[in-house]
Write an enzyme that holds these catalytic residues in place. Structure first.
Site, mmCIF file in Angstrom:
data_model
loop_
_atom_site.group_PDB
_atom_site.id
_atom_site.type_symbol
_atom_site.label_atom_id
_atom_site.label_comp_id
_atom_site.label_asym_id
_atom_site.label_seq_id
_atom_site.Cartn_x
_atom_site.Cartn_y
_atom_site.Cartn_z
ATOM 1 N N ARG A 187 -9.066 -0.796 10.806
ATOM 2 C CA ARG A 187 -9.540 -1.549 9.650
ATOM 3 C C ARG A 187 -10.645 -2.541 10.016
ATOM 4 O O ARG A 187 -10.731 -3.625 9.447
ATOM 5 C CB ARG A 187 -8.386 -2.282 8.950
ATOM 6 C CG ARG A 187 -7.281 -1.371 8.452
ATOM 7 C CD ARG A 187 -7.781 -0.362 7.414
ATOM 8 N NE ARG A 187 -6.695 0.516 6.993
ATOM 9 C CZ ARG A 187 -6.434 1.692 7.566
ATOM 10 N NH1 ARG A 187 -7.188 2.147 8.556
ATOM 11 N NH2 ARG A 187 -5.427 2.436 7.144
ATOM 12 N N SER A 197 -3.270 -2.065 0.124
ATOM 13 C CA SER A 197 -2.417 -2.807 1.058
ATOM 14 C C SER A 197 -2.903 -4.249 1.184
ATOM 15 O O SER A 197 -4.077 -4.486 1.450
ATOM 16 C CB SER A 197 -2.428 -2.144 2.438
ATOM 17 O OG SER A 197 -1.863 -0.853 2.378
ATOM 18 N N GLU A 217 -5.563 -7.957 4.567
ATOM 19 C CA GLU A 217 -6.578 -6.913 4.616
ATOM 20 C C GLU A 217 -7.601 -7.122 3.507
ATOM 21 O O GLU A 217 -8.755 -6.733 3.613
ATOM 22 C CB GLU A 217 -5.915 -5.535 4.464
ATOM 23 C CG GLU A 217 -6.846 -4.363 4.658
ATOM 24 C CD GLU A 217 -6.102 -3.043 4.721
ATOM 25 O OE1 GLU A 217 -6.582 -2.067 4.120
ATOM 26 O OE2 GLU A 217 -5.037 -2.980 5.370
#
Length: 303
Positions: free
Chosen positions: A162, A217, A295
Site C-alpha cells: 500500500r 479498508s 489507509e
C-alpha cells in the site's frame, strides 16, 4: 479545462462527506493540467489530484486549495502488443482489468472490483486477493513540479505494501505501462480467469458493506499481530475482538459486515468518521498493544 469554485467534495468522494474545494478543475489534456497547476501557483494554493475519491476523507471545512481530477486523454488504454499496455491515470481500474481479461491476459484480473482509478491504484499500490498493481507495472509516466515529463521504472516507483514513491514526492501520475502474462502461459484459460474474478467479486459482495458509503479498508494490514496472536495481521480481527463492530459516533459506524470498514450509516460528517477511526485505534491499542495505521487519506484541516 472546466473550472469550478467552492465545489462540494461530498459529490466526489465515496464517503459522501466533505466541505467545498476552493477551486475544482477537470483536466482533459496535458495542457489543461499544466494550466491548472499554473493557476495553483499564481494563487499560492496547494493542489490535490483526485481519482474516484474512494480512499479519501475530506474535512467538513473543505479544502482551501485546488482539486484536480483527470479525464479525457487520461482515460485511454493503449494496446502496445505482446501483453504490453499503456493506461491513462484517469482510467477506472476495473475497466482496465476487465478489458485485458477479455483478451486472455492475467496479472490484474482479481483487481477488477477495486473502484478507484489507475492513478490512484499506482499511488497506493492497490491490491486484493493476492494481486498488487505494482507487480505487473513496468513504467510510470509522471509530470514533475518543474513541468517536465519523465519515466520511472518499476524499481524507481518503490512499490511496497500500500505504498509507492508517489506518496513521498510531488510527481503527478499521467499513465502507467504494464506487461501482463497470458492465461495460457500460466496453464489457464480465459474462462479460468473469469471464474477467479467471479469468485473474488462474490467474496467482496459477501464480506464488504458495498451498500453503504465507505472508503474501503480503514486500516492497513499489520506487519505482525499481538503477543497472543502473532500471525494474525488482519486489522478487522482486532477491531471485532475489541467489541467494536457496530460502534457509532454520530452517523459513522464500524461496519457490522466487516470490522475494518467504517461506513456512513446516514448523516455522518467527516469529523464523525475521523473520530471513530481514532477511537478504534485507541481501543485496539489498549486491548492488544498494537497500533493500527489508517489507509484512508485525509484532505483539509481537521480539528
Amino acid at each position: 479545462m472546466i473550472l469550478l469554485e467552492n465545489e462540494p467534495m461530498n459529490k466526489h468522494t465515496s464517503f459522501k462527506v466533505g466541505g467545498p474545494a476552493r477551486y475544482f478543475v477537470k483536466a482533459e489534456s496535458l495542457d489543461d493540467l499544466k494550466k491548472a497547476l499554473d493557476l495553483a501557483r499564481e494563487k499560492g494554493l496547494p493542489y490535490f489530484i483526485l481519482g474516484n475519491g474512494t480512499n479519501l476523507l475530506v474535512s467538513d471545512k473543505g479544502f482551501d486549495g485546488l482539486v484536480i481530477t483527470l479525464a479525457g486523454e487520461f482515460s485511454e488504454i493503449q494496446d502496445l502488443g505482446n501483453g504490453a499496455f499503456k493506461v491513462g491515470a484517469a482510467t477506472p481500474l476495473g475497466r482496465f482489468a476487465r478489458s485485458v481479461l477479455k483478451q486472455g491476459f492475467a496479472g490484474i484480473h482479481k483487481l477488477a472490483g477495486i473502484p478507484g482509478t489507475l492513478g490512484g491504484a499506482i499511488y497506493m499500490n492497490a491490491g486484493a486477493y493476492g494481486q498488487e498493481i505494482g507487480t505487473s507495472c513496468t513504467q510510470v509516466t509522471v509530470l514533475d513540479c518543474d513541468g517536465s515529463i519523465r519515466e520511472l521504472s518499476n524499481a524507481g516507483c518503490a512499490f511496497g505494501y500500500r505504498q509507492s514513491i508517489f506518496q513521498k514526492n510531488s510527481a503527478i501520475i499521467l499513465s502507467a505501462t504494464f506487461l501482463l502474462p497470458t492465461a495460457a502461459s500460466l496453464g489457464k484459460t480465459t474462462a479460468d480467469l473469469e471464474a477467479e474474478l467471479a469468485e473474488c467479486m462474490a467474496k467482496r459482495k459477501a464480506t464488504q458493506p458495498l451498500n453503504m458509503p465507505n472508503a474501503g479498508s480503514t486500516f492497513k494490514r499489520l506487519e505482525a499481530g499481538s503477543a497472543d496472536t502473532p500471525t494474525q495481521i488482519a486489522p478487522g480481527y482486532y477491531i471485532e475482538q475489541a467489541g467494536l463492530k457496530g460502534y457509532r459516533i454520530g452517523g459513522a459506524e464500524v461496519s457490522t459486515v466487516h470490522a475494518n470498514f467504517i461506513v456512513n450509516a446516514g448523516g455522518a460528517t467527516a469529523s464523525d468518521i475521523k473520530q471513530l477511526s481514532e477511537f478504534v485505534q485507541q481501543k485496539v491499542t489498549e486491548k492488544f498493544g498494537i497500533k493500527l495505521h489508517r489507509e484512508i487519506i485525509l484532505l483539509g484541516k481537521f480539528e
